[in-house]
Design a protein around this motif. Structure first.
Motif, short mmCIF file in Angstrom:
data_model
loop_
_atom_site.label_atom_id
_atom_site.label_comp_id
_atom_site.label_asym_id
_atom_site.label_seq_id
_atom_site.Cartn_x
_atom_site.Cartn_y
_atom_site.Cartn_z
N GLN A 49 -24.47 -22.89 -66.70
CA GLN A 49 -24.93 -21.86 -65.77
C GLN A 49 -24.69 -20.47 -66.33
O GLN A 49 -25.57 -19.60 -66.28
CB GLN A 49 -24.24 -22.03 -64.42
N ALA A 50 -23.51 -20.24 -66.89
CA ALA A 50 -23.18 -18.93 -67.46
C ALA A 50 -24.08 -18.62 -68.66
O ALA A 50 -24.56 -17.49 -68.80
CB ALA A 50 -21.71 -18.88 -67.88
N ILE A 65 -27.18 -19.86 -69.31
CA ILE A 65 -28.55 -19.61 -68.85
C ILE A 65 -28.65 -18.24 -68.19
O ILE A 65 -29.59 -17.49 -68.44
CB ILE A 65 -29.02 -20.74 -67.90
N ARG A 66 -27.68 -17.89 -67.35
CA ARG A 66 -27.72 -16.59 -66.68
C ARG A 66 -27.68 -15.45 -67.68
O ARG A 66 -28.45 -14.50 -67.59
CB ARG A 66 -26.55 -16.45 -65.70
N ALA A 101 -32.17 -23.08 -54.32
CA ALA A 101 -31.26 -22.47 -55.30
C ALA A 101 -31.56 -20.99 -55.47
O ALA A 101 -30.64 -20.16 -55.53
CB ALA A 101 -31.36 -23.20 -56.64
N ALA A 144 -29.01 -17.95 -54.36
CA ALA A 144 -28.56 -16.97 -55.36
C ALA A 144 -28.96 -15.55 -54.98
O ALA A 144 -28.28 -14.60 -55.36
CB ALA A 144 -29.12 -17.33 -56.73
N HIS A 177 -21.12 -27.84 -66.35
CA HIS A 177 -22.07 -27.20 -65.42
C HIS A 177 -21.86 -25.69 -65.41
O HIS A 177 -22.81 -24.91 -65.51
CB HIS A 177 -21.87 -27.80 -64.02
N GLU A 178 -20.60 -25.26 -65.28
CA GLU A 178 -20.28 -23.82 -65.25
C GLU A 178 -20.67 -23.14 -66.56
O GLU A 178 -21.21 -22.04 -66.55
CB GLU A 178 -18.79 -23.62 -64.96
N GLU A 210 -17.88 -30.56 -64.20
CA GLU A 210 -17.91 -29.23 -63.57
C GLU A 210 -17.84 -28.14 -64.64
O GLU A 210 -18.53 -27.13 -64.55
CB GLU A 210 -16.76 -29.08 -62.58
#
Length: 106
Positions: free
Chosen positions: A16-17, A19-20, A84, A88, A12-13, A9
């Motif tokens: 994600q952070a 890539i964003r 997804a 979002a 993953h977080e 997890e």
């Protein structure tokens, strides 16, 4: 903040952070440099994600496929990507304490 998450997890977080933040930075830079409106740049970003999917799926198909074990399933994969994006884009209601992850004990 990430202490209560499993290793998977947490990765993953973090991914994600990262890539964003990368996409947000490039999105703003493209708008600044080109003067294009936000929706045009968002459409271009969505097209880029689609082309990355296609290139990755192609690299995982056929006799010289990547040995990692992922097998692209275009219909399902595109449905997942669309879901997804929709999730979002949907405006979120205010925070509800019932839906928040428990961070510890008192």
């Amino acid at each position: 903040m990430l202490a209560h998450l499993s290793e998977n997890e947490r990765r993953h977080e973090e991914a994600q952070a990262h890539i964003r933040a990368t996409i947000m930075n490039e999105f703003c830079e493209v708008m600044r440099k080109t003067g294009l409106p936000p929706m045009v740049v968002m459409r271009l970003a969505a097209q880029a994600v689609g082309s990355i999917y296609r290139e990755t799926a192609d690299a995982h198909s056929g006799p010289a496929a990547c040995p990692c074990g992922w097998c692209p399933r275009e219909g399902t994969d595109v449905d997942i990507l669309c879901s997804a994006l929709l999730a979002a884009c949907t405006r979120r209601k205010g925070r509800d304490l019932r839906s928040m992850a428990i961070a510890g004990t008192a």
